[in-house]
Motif scaffolding. Structure first.
Motif, mmCIF file in Angstrom:
data_model
loop_
_atom_site.group_PDB
_atom_site.id
_atom_site.type_symbol
_atom_site.label_atom_id
_atom_site.label_comp_id
_atom_site.label_asym_id
_atom_site.label_seq_id
_atom_site.Cartn_x
_atom_site.Cartn_y
_atom_site.Cartn_z
ATOM 1 N N MET A 1 0.843 -1.166 0.000
ATOM 2 C CA MET A 1 0.000 0.000 0.000
ATOM 3 C C MET A 1 0.897 1.240 0.000
ATOM 4 S SD MET A 1 -3.264 -1.170 2.351
ATOM 5 C CE MET A 1 -2.405 -1.189 3.883
ATOM 6 N N PRO A 2 0.786 2.086 -0.991
ATOM 7 C CA PRO A 2 1.734 3.185 -1.147
ATOM 8 C C PRO A 2 1.671 4.260 -0.060
ATOM 9 C CG PRO A 2 -0.022 3.332 -2.765
ATOM 10 C CD PRO A 2 -0.177 2.011 -2.067
ATOM 11 N N LEU A 3 0.560 4.459 0.598
ATOM 12 C CA LEU A 3 0.449 5.505 1.620
ATOM 13 C C LEU A 3 0.507 4.942 3.038
ATOM 14 C CD1 LEU A 3 -2.322 7.716 -0.042
ATOM 15 C CD2 LEU A 3 0.156 8.013 -0.127
ATOM 16 N N THR A 4 1.048 3.739 3.169
ATOM 17 C CA THR A 4 1.090 3.060 4.458
ATOM 18 C C THR A 4 2.532 2.935 4.940
ATOM 19 O OG1 THR A 4 -0.872 1.786 3.901
ATOM 20 C CG2 THR A 4 0.505 0.925 5.664
ATOM 21 N N GLN A 5 2.729 3.156 6.229
ATOM 22 C CA GLN A 5 4.018 2.900 6.857
ATOM 23 C C GLN A 5 3.786 1.933 8.004
ATOM 24 O OE1 GLN A 5 6.272 6.340 8.040
ATOM 25 N NE2 GLN A 5 5.468 7.546 6.333
ATOM 26 N N ALA A 6 4.716 1.028 8.176
ATOM 27 C CA ALA A 6 4.610 0.067 9.277
ATOM 28 C C ALA A 6 5.993 -0.142 9.873
ATOM 29 C CB ALA A 6 4.045 -1.255 8.789
ATOM 30 N N ARG A 7 6.021 -0.479 11.148
ATOM 31 C CA ARG A 7 7.272 -0.766 11.840
ATOM 32 C C ARG A 7 7.065 -1.959 12.764
ATOM 33 N NH1 ARG A 7 10.745 4.522 13.231
ATOM 34 N NH2 ARG A 7 10.545 5.553 11.227
ATOM 35 N N TYR A 8 8.185 -2.550 13.186
ATOM 36 C CA TYR A 8 8.144 -3.699 14.074
ATOM 37 C C TYR A 8 8.695 -3.350 15.445
ATOM 38 C CZ TYR A 8 7.222 -6.883 10.210
ATOM 39 O OH TYR A 8 6.660 -7.534 9.163
ATOM 40 N N LEU A 9 8.066 -3.911 16.470
ATOM 41 C CA LEU A 9 8.606 -3.873 17.826
ATOM 42 C C LEU A 9 9.199 -5.233 18.130
ATOM 43 C CD1 LEU A 9 5.777 -1.991 19.740
ATOM 44 C CD2 LEU A 9 8.092 -1.170 19.321
ATOM 45 N N SER A 10 9.921 -5.322 19.203
ATOM 46 C CA SER A 10 10.496 -6.585 19.628
ATOM 47 C C SER A 10 9.406 -7.643 19.788
ATOM 48 C CB SER A 10 11.221 -6.406 20.964
ATOM 49 O OG SER A 10 11.549 -7.652 21.523
ATOM 50 N N ASP A 11 9.718 -8.878 19.413
ATOM 51 C CA ASP A 11 8.743 -9.948 19.597
ATOM 52 C C ASP A 11 8.551 -10.299 21.072
ATOM 53 O OD1 ASP A 11 11.182 -11.124 20.015
ATOM 54 O OD2 ASP A 11 10.878 -12.781 18.630
ATOM 55 N N LYS A 12 9.342 -9.682 21.956
ATOM 56 C CA LYS A 12 9.175 -9.887 23.399
ATOM 57 C C LYS A 12 8.031 -9.037 23.951
ATOM 58 C CE LYS A 12 13.969 -11.094 23.960
ATOM 59 N NZ LYS A 12 15.286 -10.648 24.287
ATOM 60 N N ILE A 13 7.571 -8.073 23.159
ATOM 61 C CA ILE A 13 6.445 -7.235 23.568
ATOM 62 C C ILE A 13 5.177 -7.844 23.003
ATOM 63 C CG2 ILE A 13 5.381 -4.957 23.409
ATOM 64 C CD1 ILE A 13 8.226 -3.824 23.089
ATOM 65 N N PHE A 53 2.306 7.152 21.200
ATOM 66 C CA PHE A 53 2.484 6.601 19.864
ATOM 67 C C PHE A 53 3.805 7.053 19.254
ATOM 68 C CE2 PHE A 53 2.419 7.288 15.323
ATOM 69 C CZ PHE A 53 2.178 6.009 14.861
ATOM 70 N N GLU A 54 4.103 8.340 19.341
ATOM 71 C CA GLU A 54 5.346 8.867 18.783
ATOM 72 C C GLU A 54 6.566 8.220 19.431
ATOM 73 O OE1 GLU A 54 5.895 10.787 16.150
ATOM 74 O OE2 GLU A 54 3.725 10.877 15.795
ATOM 75 N N PHE A 55 6.514 8.010 20.738
ATOM 76 C CA PHE A 55 7.613 7.351 21.435
ATOM 77 C C PHE A 55 7.811 5.925 20.912
ATOM 78 C CE2 PHE A 55 8.850 4.460 24.884
ATOM 79 C CZ PHE A 55 10.143 4.922 25.117
ATOM 80 N N ILE A 56 6.723 5.158 20.846
ATOM 81 C CA ILE A 56 6.805 3.772 20.369
ATOM 82 C C ILE A 56 7.267 3.743 18.912
ATOM 83 C CG2 ILE A 56 5.439 1.696 19.868
ATOM 84 C CD1 ILE A 56 6.003 2.126 22.848
ATOM 85 N N TRP A 57 6.737 4.663 18.076
ATOM 86 C CA TRP A 57 7.125 4.726 16.671
ATOM 87 C C TRP A 57 8.634 4.954 16.534
ATOM 88 C CZ3 TRP A 57 4.727 3.529 12.267
ATOM 89 C CH2 TRP A 57 5.287 3.971 11.069
ATOM 90 N N ASN A 58 9.169 5.844 17.366
ATOM 91 C CA ASN A 58 10.587 6.179 17.274
ATOM 92 C C ASN A 58 11.526 5.085 17.758
ATOM 93 O OD1 ASN A 58 10.230 8.701 16.052
ATOM 94 N ND2 ASN A 58 9.847 9.674 18.016
ATOM 95 N N ILE A 59 11.063 4.202 18.630
ATOM 96 C CA ILE A 59 11.936 3.111 19.091
ATOM 97 C C ILE A 59 11.732 1.833 18.287
ATOM 98 C CG2 ILE A 59 12.094 4.042 21.430
ATOM 99 C CD1 ILE A 59 10.230 1.720 22.324
ATOM 100 N N SER A 60 10.722 1.812 17.428
ATOM 101 C CA SER A 60 10.464 0.626 16.624
ATOM 102 C C SER A 60 11.394 0.583 15.417
ATOM 103 C CB SER A 60 9.006 0.595 16.171
ATOM 104 O OG SER A 60 8.732 1.735 15.369
ATOM 105 N N LYS A 61 11.454 -0.572 14.761
ATOM 106 C CA LYS A 61 12.362 -0.774 13.633
ATOM 107 C C LYS A 61 11.618 -0.633 12.323
ATOM 108 C CE LYS A 61 15.312 -3.834 16.252
ATOM 109 N NZ LYS A 61 15.833 -5.171 16.415
ATOM 110 N N LYS A 62 12.269 0.040 11.375
ATOM 111 C CA LYS A 62 11.686 0.168 10.043
ATOM 112 C C LYS A 62 11.685 -1.184 9.350
ATOM 113 C CE LYS A 62 13.029 4.922 9.188
ATOM 114 N NZ LYS A 62 13.792 5.837 8.310
ATOM 115 N N ILE A 63 10.680 -1.399 8.530
ATOM 116 C CA ILE A 63 10.609 -2.614 7.727
ATOM 117 C C ILE A 63 11.502 -2.391 6.519
ATOM 118 C CG2 ILE A 63 9.102 -4.086 6.349
ATOM 119 C CD1 ILE A 63 6.828 -3.245 8.234
ATOM 120 N N SER A 64 12.420 -3.308 6.296
ATOM 121 C CA SER A 64 13.334 -3.128 5.162
ATOM 122 C C SER A 64 12.841 -3.804 3.895
ATOM 123 C CB SER A 64 14.711 -3.642 5.511
ATOM 124 O OG SER A 64 14.664 -4.929 6.045
#
Length: 64
Positions: A1-13, A53-64
């Motif tokens: 989806m061109p207007l979508t951004q997603a990121r990953y958090l640790s699988d421990k969360i 949300f901004e805090f979690i977004w900033n510590i999450s990992k970008k999808i490569s």
């Protein structure tokens, strides 16, 4: 989806909860033994969830 951004958090969360914020309304859903929804209409609460949300977004990992 061109207007979508997603990121990953640790699988421990792992949390069975999600939050929707729209204008001054926050809706907290919890899906554990049963589905529970809590609606809070308060600008300060909504703003705090936006900051969370901004805090979690900033510590999450970008999808490569």
């Amino acid at each position: 989806m061109p207007l979508t951004q997603a990121r990953y958090l640790s699988d421990k969360i792992n949390t069975p909860m999600w939050i929707i914020v729209y204008k001054n309304t926050s809706i907290i859903y919890v899906a554990k033994d049963l589905l529970l929804g809590i609606v809070i209409e308060n600008e300060a609460v909504a703003q705090n969830f936006r900051e969370y949300f901004e805090f979690i977004w900033n510590i999450s990992k970008k999808i490569s």
